[in-house]
Write a protein that holds these residues in place. Sequence first.
Motif, PDB file in Angstrom:
ATOM      1  N   VAL A  57      32.900  35.565  41.376  1.00 44.83           N
ATOM      2  CA  VAL A  57      34.242  35.811  41.022  1.00 44.83           C
ATOM      3  C   VAL A  57      34.349  37.384  41.542  1.00 44.83           C
ATOM      4  O   VAL A  57      35.491  37.643  42.072  1.00 44.83           O
ATOM      5  CB  VAL A  57      34.186  35.861  39.743  1.00 44.83           C
ATOM      6  N   LYS A  58      33.311  38.202  41.331  1.00 41.36           N
ATOM      7  CA  LYS A  58      33.469  39.805  41.564  1.00 41.36           C
ATOM      8  C   LYS A  58      32.155  40.302  41.863  1.00 41.36           C
ATOM      9  O   LYS A  58      31.232  40.152  41.263  1.00 41.36           O
ATOM     10  CB  LYS A  58      34.381  40.322  40.476  1.00 41.36           C
ATOM     11  N   CYS A  98      29.852  43.913  42.105  1.00 36.81           N
ATOM     12  CA  CYS A  98      29.786  44.975  41.152  1.00 36.81           C
ATOM     13  C   CYS A  98      29.140  46.015  42.304  1.00 36.81           C
ATOM     14  O   CYS A  98      29.652  47.008  42.458  1.00 36.81           O
ATOM     15  CB  CYS A  98      29.098  44.554  39.908  1.00 36.81           C
ATOM     16  N   SER A 118      28.878  49.875  46.374  1.00 35.49           N
ATOM     17  CA  SER A 118      29.860  49.119  45.717  1.00 35.49           C
ATOM     18  C   SER A 118      30.919  48.492  46.668  1.00 35.49           C
ATOM     19  O   SER A 118      30.943  49.020  47.814  1.00 35.49           O
ATOM     20  CB  SER A 118      30.712  49.672  44.670  1.00 35.49           C
ATOM     21  N   ASN A 131      31.921  43.121  54.519  1.00 37.24           N
ATOM     22  CA  ASN A 131      32.283  42.415  53.421  1.00 37.24           C
ATOM     23  C   ASN A 131      32.663  40.825  53.991  1.00 37.24           C
ATOM     24  O   ASN A 131      32.631  39.919  53.158  1.00 37.24           O
ATOM     25  CB  ASN A 131      33.517  42.944  52.741  1.00 37.24           C
ATOM     26  N   VAL A 147      26.728  40.804  40.609  1.00 39.92           N
ATOM     27  CA  VAL A 147      28.012  40.040  40.652  1.00 39.92           C
ATOM     28  C   VAL A 147      28.365  39.532  39.290  1.00 39.92           C
ATOM     29  O   VAL A 147      27.467  39.194  38.397  1.00 39.92           O
ATOM     30  CB  VAL A 147      27.990  39.075  41.786  1.00 39.92           C
ATOM     31  N   CYS A 199      28.560  41.902  35.011  1.00 41.25           N
ATOM     32  CA  CYS A 199      27.780  41.677  36.176  1.00 41.25           C
ATOM     33  C   CYS A 199      26.443  41.565  35.779  1.00 41.25           C
ATOM     34  O   CYS A 199      25.843  41.987  34.762  1.00 41.25           O
ATOM     35  CB  CYS A 199      27.829  43.409  36.679  1.00 41.25           C
TER      36      CYS A 199
END
Length: 121
Positions: A29-30, A32, A52, A73, A99, A107
């Motif tokens: 999802v994201k 960190c 990061s 990325n 993550v 995270c």
Amino acid sequence: QVQVVESGGGSVQAGGSLKLSCVVSGNIVKGCTVDWYRQGPGKGRDLVSSISPGGTIWYTDSVEGRFSISQDNDKRTVYLQMNSLKTEDTAIYYCAARVVTPATPNCRNYWGQGTQVTVSS
């Protein structure tokens, strides 16, 4: 699930260079941070460098100026360029992706299997 795979370790003489890669995949999802740790013979696992998603970078003092962390990325890959290697850099190097996944709202670290770096004099 999240998969973390390191590559690029090997044996070099002091003063040489190696470039490690860490590929992160899975249902994320994201991001960190992505962190590189190392564990030398008979020692604990220490944080070496961190990056990061926004590009904030940190190095431990002993590698500052010699190691360089970067990321792609699009490829979900983080690199650790290691120059001017010293015998004391000998260790197993681990990548940890911190993550957020659909199953975990905070995270959390996901670890790779490690890659051996051996520096000889």
